[in-house]
Write an enzyme that holds these catalytic residues in place. Structure first.
Site, PDB file in Angstrom:
ATOM      1  N   SER A 560       0.690  -1.192   0.022  1.00  0.00           N
ATOM      2  CA  SER A 560       0.059  -0.036  -0.014  1.00  0.00           C
ATOM      3  C   SER A 560       0.860   1.367  -0.138  1.00  0.00           C
ATOM      4  O   SER A 560       1.890   1.142   0.476  1.00  0.00           O
ATOM      5  CB  SER A 560      -0.815   0.037   1.288  1.00  0.00           C
ATOM      6  N   TYR A 573      -3.622  -1.016   9.794  1.00  0.00           N
ATOM      7  CA  TYR A 573      -3.427  -1.219   8.532  1.00  0.00           C
ATOM      8  C   TYR A 573      -2.384  -0.911   8.083  1.00  0.00           C
ATOM      9  O   TYR A 573      -1.323  -1.784   7.530  1.00  0.00           O
ATOM     10  CB  TYR A 573      -4.500  -0.377   7.646  1.00  0.00           C
TER      11      TYR A 573
END
Ligand code: ZN
Length: 682
Positions: A560, A573
């Site tokens: 990410s 996350y």
């Protein structure tokens, strides 16, 4: 053998060509008559040519078409009078025969006429069927074939001693017919059956009748004599599975030395009886059951020596290499100038106690090889019941195996894609990004295992991909990346189904939105379980397999933008994704020397069809102080190119990283985010 003819269906055919299509499909449906593009059928009729003039036309199945799915366009129209001019010639080279057939076509767009077309032209009967029936071959492929076939068929069928398909065979059959015009067809030694009549139904009925007579004769002999006793017992299923998991990656490597192959395993009762039999090791090495089979199975299979439990993977690899060396010797012994050696590795591997493994450029062709060899087994058993199995000599087999006109059939298959012969697994494949990745790889020719938690969802994704690529390329797999046993079982299935793995896309992920001070431990733990431990379990299991199979490999981890430029209220996350990133880099460091490449992709804001975003849309919008519907615009506005990022953009980068186009790239992060300068890798 039962007739499949249905009067009602046949009467609905509007012309001769329709009737030919109907009859051909009936024959093709029965795999005991012919398998995969084998056999051919014809009719002689009158049609207008392109100048509008009536001509006598021979409609005959073109090269490469399969009888069971044959359509009108698959039957080449030949000017019969023109083809018949060749009947007085004494000899005709392959080149001249091909020119004759091509120049006799009355439609330039028709498929290339089969080399067996002359056979159909030279017999003055309206309708003909040429097949390679198991039961007939069981009689023609024996030491005493002349005596046995005479006992069963008398003078009703002509006996044609073996000669290669083409001009000489057509002449021989025509000559024999002249001497006995009452004959209903011909037996081609070690090759097959022809039947003819003045109408299609009678020609079809004759095929069924002759095959039934042969079947009956074999059944009678079987009452008096067992074809072979058993030498080995089948291993219980769990032990067979354990054997496959250990041995198939080695077998795949050994058989992929010239070109990568996919493996397929068969343990049907008939196959097991054959590999366990006393006669199997000898009879399987005699030669092909009919020349046509060699396209799929080669001249002979590898019959593995040694009993399971005692044999080692190294020993199996040595036997594969010895097979290839023997093929090479056979090639140099018989080769003619200009010939190139085909892949020398076996297409069929018979393992006592275990079963049969076949190889192919994809699962479909490995399955075809298996189906064809199951018929070869039936023929060898039949022949060994009535007498002793016999086949073509080595020189006769070579002439067919390396015959340019026969190899031409292989060129009719579509060109292979960039990722052909590759096996990959994609996790989180039910989600938008995972599905786009699997679709992209399957379109490029890869076999893709689509793995996710939900059985129905993965099944649907696999079906969607297969419909889209018009081939069986995607395979569903229920897998929980957070469970060690589940991940291990997933890869075991992959090995048993295909023989190994070439690339893995670790993509499954979850997201929670919360500031650290308010983040529940449960959410933190779940994020770590999926976004960090999940990648670890996939990496660990897959890399063990890749190291064992010694064929390199490629990993792509979907990370990410947050790893390099974290955003507020995304702690669980971002921290887990950072762990994934370091894990991938260590994996790259540890496995580079083995040709295993590991790379990362950092996407940002892929909203299209994303379940992850739908779950966090409200809370994420709140973080940025915007309305939920403005989220796409917000993310688009913060990248340098001001563009939306789609699942397909991520998939394109994955394809690059798993393909040979990035052969020298490992430990790299590729961004797919429209350009977020804070997240530039450095
Ligand atoms: Zn044939």
């Amino acid at each position: 053998m039962k007739s499949l003819w249905k009067k009602g269906e046949a009467s609905r055919c509007r012309d001769e060509l329709d009737r030919l299509v109907y009859r051909s499909r009936l024959i093709g449906q029965e795999s005991k008559l012919c398998v995969w593009s084998g056999g051919n059928t014809s009719t002689k009729c009158e049609e207008r040519d392109f100048l509008g003039q009536w001509k006598k036309i021979l409609r005959v199945k073109g090269s490469g078409a399969d009888l069971k799915t044959a359509a009108r366009k698959d039957f080449s129209p030949l000017d019969l009078d023109k083809v018949l001019e060749a009947i007085d010639a004494q000899k005709m080279s392959e080149e001249k025969l091909a020119s004759l057939l091509y120049s006799s076509l009355t439609d330039a767009t028709a498929p290339r006429p089969s080399v067996e077309s002359l056979l159909h032209a030279f017999i003055p009967k309206k309708d003909m069927n040429h097949t390679h029936p198991d039961a007939i071959l069981s009689l023609t492929n024996t030491k005493r074939n002349r005596e046995i076939t005479h006992k069963v068929f008398g003078e009703e069928l002509l006996w044609i001693p073996y000669v290669m398909s083409g001009f000489a065979l057509a002449k021989k059959v025509a000559h024999a017919f002249e001497k006995n015009p009452q004959a209903k067809g011909a037996l081609l030694e070690k090759h097959g059956l022809i039947t003819w009549a003045d109408d299609g139904k009678t020609s079809y009925d004759l095929t069924i009748e002759m095959v039934s007579r042969a079947e009956k004769y074999i059944a009678q002999c079987a009452k008096k004599k067992k074809w072979s006793g058993a030498a080995v017992a089948t291993l219980p299923k769990p032990r067979r599975e354990a054997f496959l998991e250990e041995f198939l990656p080695h077998l795949r490597r050994a058989c992929s030395q010239k070109q990568r192959v996919i493996l397929h395993y068969v343990d049907s009762p008939e196959v097991l009886k054959f590999v366990n039999s006393k006669l199997g090791p000898r009879v399987s090495q005699v030669g092909p059951a009919t020349p046509d089979h060699m396209l799929h199975t080669k001249r002979i299979p590898l019959f593995v020596k040694g009993t399971p439990g005692k044999i080692t993977p190294e020993n199996l690899v040595r036997q594969v290499n010895a097979y290839a060396a023997a093929h090479e010797k056979y090639f140099w012994k018989h080769r003619k100038p200009g010939m190139l050696m085909l892949d020398p590795y076996p297409r069929v591997i018979l393992i006592p106690g275990i079963g049969m493994v076949t190889t192919g450029k994809d699962l479909k062709s490995a399955k075809i090889a298996a189906e064809v060899y199951e018929h070869a087994i039936s023929i060898m058993k039949g022949a060994s019941t009535v007498d002793r199995y016999a086949s073509l000599t080595e020189a006769q087999a070579f002439a067919m195996e390396y015959w340019a006109l026969e190899l031409y059939k292989l060129t009719l298959t579509p060109a292979e894609g960039e990722m052909s012969r590759q096996i990959g697994l994609v996790t989180g494949a039910a989600g938008a990004i995972g599905k786009a990745i699997a679709m992209k790889c399957a379109r490029a020719g890869a076999h893709v295992i689509v793995a996710d938690l939900n059985a129905q969802a993965v099944k649907k994704v696999a079906e969607e991909i297969n419909t889209e690529v018009k081939s069986e390329k995607a395979f569903p797999c229920v897998l929980d990346v957070t469970g060690e046993k589940s991940v291990e079982a997933g890869f075991q299935t992959v090995v048993r189904t295909f023989g190994g793995i070439d690339f893995v896309v670790s993509n499954a992920g979850v997201a929670h939105v919360s500031s650290v001070e308010k983040l529940p431990l449960r959410d933190w733990n779940q994020s770590l379980a999926v976004n960090a431990t999940g990648h670890f379990l996939i990496a660990k299991t897959a890399v063990q397999l890749m190291r064992r199979q010694q064929m390199g490999g490629a990993f792509v981890f979907i990370a990410s933008k947050n790893v390099l430029a974290p955003g507020r209220e995304f702690g669980a996350y971002s921290a887990a994704k950072a762990a994934e990133t370091q894990l991938a880099r260590i994996l790259a460091i540890e496995n580079g020397e083995l040709g295993i490449r590991v790379n990362l992709i950092n996407p940002d804001g892929v909203f299209e069809g994303s379940g992850l975003w739908e779950r966090i849309r409200r809370s994420r919008a709140k973080t940025w102080g915007i309305a939920p519907r403005e989220l796409e615009k917000y993310y688009q506005g913060r990248n340098l190119m001001k563009v939306p990022v789609f699942a397909d953009d991520v998939a394109e980068s994955v394809l690059f990283l798993v393909s040979q186009r990035s052969a020298k790239t490992t430990g790299c992060i590729l961004t797919v985010d429209g350009g977020v300068k804070e997240a530039f890798p450095r």
